[in-house]
Design an enzyme around this catalytic site. Sequence first.
Site, PDB file in Angstrom:
ATOM      1  N   GLY A 179       0.795  -1.221   0.000  1.00 37.48           N
ATOM      2  CA  GLY A 179       0.000   0.000   0.000  1.00 37.48           C
ATOM      3  C   GLY A 179       0.824   1.266   0.000  1.00 37.48           C
ATOM      4  CG  HIS A 180       4.573   3.505   1.380  1.00 38.61           C
ATOM      5  ND1 HIS A 180       5.885   3.749   1.027  1.00 38.61           N
ATOM      6  CD2 HIS A 180       4.168   4.593   2.058  1.00 38.61           C
ATOM      7  CE1 HIS A 180       6.247   4.923   1.496  1.00 38.61           C
ATOM      8  NE2 HIS A 180       5.231   5.455   2.126  1.00 38.61           N
ATOM      9  CG  PHE A 181       3.288   5.993  -2.580  1.00 39.72           C
ATOM     10  CD1 PHE A 181       2.391   6.836  -1.945  1.00 39.72           C
ATOM     11  CD2 PHE A 181       4.625   6.107  -2.257  1.00 39.72           C
ATOM     12  CE1 PHE A 181       2.826   7.787  -1.052  1.00 39.72           C
ATOM     13  CE2 PHE A 181       5.070   7.046  -1.353  1.00 39.72           C
ATOM     14  CZ  PHE A 181       4.176   7.890  -0.748  1.00 39.72           C
ATOM     15  CB  VAL A 232       8.972   4.070  -2.645  1.00 39.29           C
ATOM     16  CG1 VAL A 232       8.980   4.443  -4.108  1.00 39.29           C
ATOM     17  CG2 VAL A 232       7.970   4.892  -1.887  1.00 39.29           C
TER      18      VAL A 232
END
Length: 152
Positions: free
Chosen positions: A45-47, A52
Site C-alpha cells: 500500500g505504499h504507494f 517505495v
Amino acid sequence: MQATELIEKLPYSYPFLYVDDLEEIGEEGITGHYTFPESAFYYQGHFKNNPVTPGVILAECMAQIGVVCLGINLLQKGKEVEEPEEEKELQIAMSNVDVDFFLPVFPGERVTVTSKKEYFRFNKLKCNVKMRNEEGKLVCKGEISGMIVEDE
C-alpha cells in the site's frame, strides 16, 4: 566479534530484521547491508502502482545496523571474558532520530549503511549514519542515538 555472531545477538527476527550482513566492524564505526525483499508487506500500500520503501523502514534499517549492531559490538569489546558467561537480555531504546531523505529505495534494492560513532558513554550511543544504494548514491543520512544496556 564475528558478523554472524553479532547479527544473532540482535533482538529482532523476520520480518523486522533489517540486517543481511556486516562488512566492517570496528570500535569507531560499522558497515552493513540489507536487501529489501519485493514481497515485504509494506509495499502493498505504499504507494499504489509505484511501491517505495517507507522512510520509517529506512530509518529502522539505519538504526539496526548503525546503532544497535555497533552498540552490541562496543558492549562486547568492553568485556574481558575468560570463560563463557550467561547470555543477558539486551534492552534497547532509540532516543533520537534526525534523518534527511534524498532518494527512494524500491523493492528488491540492496543498500549499504555506514555508521561512524560520535560518542558512546553511559550506554548511550550517538552515530552519524548514511545509507547508499547499489550505485553508491546517497539515499539518506542523519544522526541516530539510542540506549543499549544488558539486564543484570
